[in-house]
Design a protein around this motif. Structure first.
Motif, mmCIF file in Angstrom:
data_model
loop_
_atom_site.group_PDB
_atom_site.id
_atom_site.type_symbol
_atom_site.label_atom_id
_atom_site.label_comp_id
_atom_site.label_asym_id
_atom_site.label_seq_id
_atom_site.Cartn_x
_atom_site.Cartn_y
_atom_site.Cartn_z
ATOM 1 N N ASP A 130 0.862 -1.186 0.000
ATOM 2 C CA ASP A 130 0.000 0.000 0.000
ATOM 3 C C ASP A 130 0.891 1.226 0.000
ATOM 4 O O ASP A 130 1.924 1.261 0.665
ATOM 5 N N ARG A 131 0.460 2.232 -0.749
ATOM 6 C CA ARG A 131 1.183 3.500 -0.806
ATOM 7 C C ARG A 131 0.257 4.584 -0.282
ATOM 8 O O ARG A 131 -0.895 4.689 -0.710
ATOM 9 N N LYS A 132 0.750 5.363 0.648
ATOM 10 C CA LYS A 132 -0.041 6.450 1.209
ATOM 11 C C LYS A 132 0.722 7.750 1.018
ATOM 12 O O LYS A 132 1.876 7.873 1.432
ATOM 13 N N VAL A 133 0.069 8.714 0.358
ATOM 14 C CA VAL A 133 0.676 10.018 0.109
ATOM 15 C C VAL A 133 0.092 11.015 1.099
ATOM 16 O O VAL A 133 -1.126 11.151 1.207
ATOM 17 N N TYR A 134 0.970 11.694 1.823
ATOM 18 C CA TYR A 134 0.558 12.731 2.763
ATOM 19 C C TYR A 134 0.738 14.082 2.085
ATOM 20 O O TYR A 134 1.809 14.387 1.571
ATOM 21 N N GLU A 135 -0.305 14.878 2.085
ATOM 22 C CA GLU A 135 -0.294 16.167 1.395
ATOM 23 C C GLU A 135 0.302 17.267 2.272
ATOM 24 O O GLU A 135 -0.291 18.296 2.486
ATOM 25 N N HIS A 136 1.479 17.010 2.802
ATOM 26 C CA HIS A 136 2.206 18.015 3.562
ATOM 27 C C HIS A 136 3.166 18.733 2.639
ATOM 28 O O HIS A 136 3.353 18.350 1.500
ATOM 29 N N ILE A 137 3.802 19.743 3.154
ATOM 30 C CA ILE A 137 4.862 20.394 2.397
ATOM 31 C C ILE A 137 6.140 20.186 3.192
ATOM 32 O O ILE A 137 6.234 20.645 4.327
ATOM 33 N N PRO A 138 7.140 19.497 2.676
ATOM 34 C CA PRO A 138 7.091 18.795 1.393
ATOM 35 C C PRO A 138 6.240 17.530 1.504
ATOM 36 O O PRO A 138 6.091 16.974 2.587
ATOM 37 N N PRO A 139 5.685 17.084 0.359
ATOM 38 C CA PRO A 139 4.858 15.867 0.396
ATOM 39 C C PRO A 139 5.708 14.664 0.800
ATOM 40 O O PRO A 139 6.901 14.621 0.555
ATOM 41 N N ARG A 140 5.059 13.706 1.430
ATOM 42 C CA ARG A 140 5.783 12.486 1.791
ATOM 43 C C ARG A 140 4.920 11.286 1.437
ATOM 44 O O ARG A 140 3.691 11.357 1.439
ATOM 45 N N THR A 141 5.601 10.202 1.144
ATOM 46 C CA THR A 141 4.933 8.964 0.763
ATOM 47 C C THR A 141 5.440 7.852 1.655
ATOM 48 O O THR A 141 6.640 7.710 1.858
ATOM 49 N N GLU A 142 4.507 7.072 2.181
ATOM 50 C CA GLU A 142 4.856 5.907 2.998
ATOM 51 C C GLU A 142 4.362 4.643 2.318
ATOM 52 O O GLU A 142 3.304 4.633 1.691
ATOM 53 N N TYR A 143 5.132 3.593 2.488
ATOM 54 C CA TYR A 143 4.786 2.292 1.931
ATOM 55 C C TYR A 143 4.673 1.287 3.060
ATOM 56 O O TYR A 143 5.476 1.292 3.992
ATOM 57 N N THR A 144 3.671 0.423 2.963
ATOM 58 C CA THR A 144 3.483 -0.649 3.932
ATOM 59 C C THR A 144 3.078 -1.916 3.192
ATOM 60 O O THR A 144 2.506 -1.852 2.098
ATOM 61 N N LEU A 145 3.360 -3.046 3.805
ATOM 62 C CA LEU A 145 2.891 -4.307 3.244
ATOM 63 C C LEU A 145 1.407 -4.465 3.539
ATOM 64 O O LEU A 145 0.934 -4.108 4.617
ATOM 65 N N THR A 146 0.686 -5.003 2.584
ATOM 66 C CA THR A 146 -0.706 -5.381 2.809
ATOM 67 C C THR A 146 -0.709 -6.723 3.541
ATOM 68 O O THR A 146 0.353 -7.321 3.768
ATOM 69 N N ALA A 147 -1.884 -7.219 3.864
ATOM 70 C CA ALA A 147 -1.977 -8.544 4.486
ATOM 71 C C ALA A 147 -1.375 -9.604 3.559
ATOM 72 O O ALA A 147 -0.656 -10.505 4.008
ATOM 73 N N ALA A 148 -1.636 -9.479 2.257
ATOM 74 C CA ALA A 148 -1.059 -10.428 1.296
ATOM 75 C C ALA A 148 0.459 -10.279 1.254
ATOM 76 O O ALA A 148 1.190 -11.279 1.171
ATOM 77 N N GLY A 149 0.944 -9.052 1.325
ATOM 78 C CA GLY A 149 2.385 -8.810 1.345
ATOM 79 C C GLY A 149 3.046 -9.424 2.563
ATOM 80 O O GLY A 149 4.148 -9.964 2.481
ATOM 81 N N GLU A 150 2.365 -9.356 3.696
ATOM 82 C CA GLU A 150 2.898 -9.973 4.914
ATOM 83 C C GLU A 150 2.978 -11.491 4.775
ATOM 84 O O GLU A 150 3.922 -12.120 5.262
ATOM 85 N N ARG A 151 2.018 -12.074 4.084
ATOM 86 C CA ARG A 151 2.055 -13.531 3.869
ATOM 87 C C ARG A 151 3.192 -13.912 2.925
ATOM 88 O O ARG A 151 3.850 -14.933 3.125
ATOM 89 N N ILE A 152 3.440 -13.095 1.901
ATOM 90 C CA ILE A 152 4.551 -13.351 0.975
ATOM 91 C C ILE A 152 5.880 -13.161 1.700
ATOM 92 O O ILE A 152 6.876 -13.817 1.382
ATOM 93 N N HIS A 153 5.894 -12.278 2.682
ATOM 94 C CA HIS A 153 7.117 -12.025 3.443
ATOM 95 C C HIS A 153 7.603 -13.277 4.178
ATOM 96 O O HIS A 153 8.808 -13.471 4.366
#
Length: 115
Positions: free
Chosen positions: A60-83
């Motif tokens: 999952d990608r989450k974009v925060y509309e701050h200045i400067p903008p920032r983007t965070e990435y996290t594993l989904t439940a499926a990503g955690e299983r692949i991990h």
């Protein structure tokens, strides 16, 4: 369909994919932090890997509309299983470093003799 392991390997076989998944397993990570944590990967390649993992539903990608903008990435439940299998491979590789070096040396020797 006869070889489920092949399907998994097809999914994670890219050089950087398992490393990115492994790094994301620790929780939300900003792009810059992720890039600094993976030695040798270019920003372009990291973007490509993250986009593919997101398209696959593993990240999952989450974009925060701050200045400067920032983007965070996290594993989904499926990503955690692949991990899970990736983590097992990483643990095995760390415990068997000498064996891997031995195999790599043999491969290089064969490649040099074939040229």
């Amino acid at each position: 369909p006869d070889f489920p392991a092949r399907r998994l390997l097809e999914l994670i076989a890219h050089k950087w994919t398992p490393i990115v998944i492994y790094c994301l397993s620790r929780g939300p990570v900003r792009f810059g932090e992720l890039h600094r944590g993976i030695t040798g990967i270019s920003k372009k390649m990291l973007i490509q890997v993250l986009r593919q993992l997101e398209a696959d539903g593993l990240v999952d990608r989450k974009v925060y509309e701050h200045i400067p903008p920032r983007t965070e990435y996290t594993l989904t439940a499926a990503g955690e299983r692949i991990h899970e299998p990736i983590a097992a491979i990483c643990r095995w590789a760390m415990k068997n470093d000498a064996l891997l070096e031995q195999i790599e040396r043999k491969r290089k020797k064969v490649q040099l003799s074939n040229t």
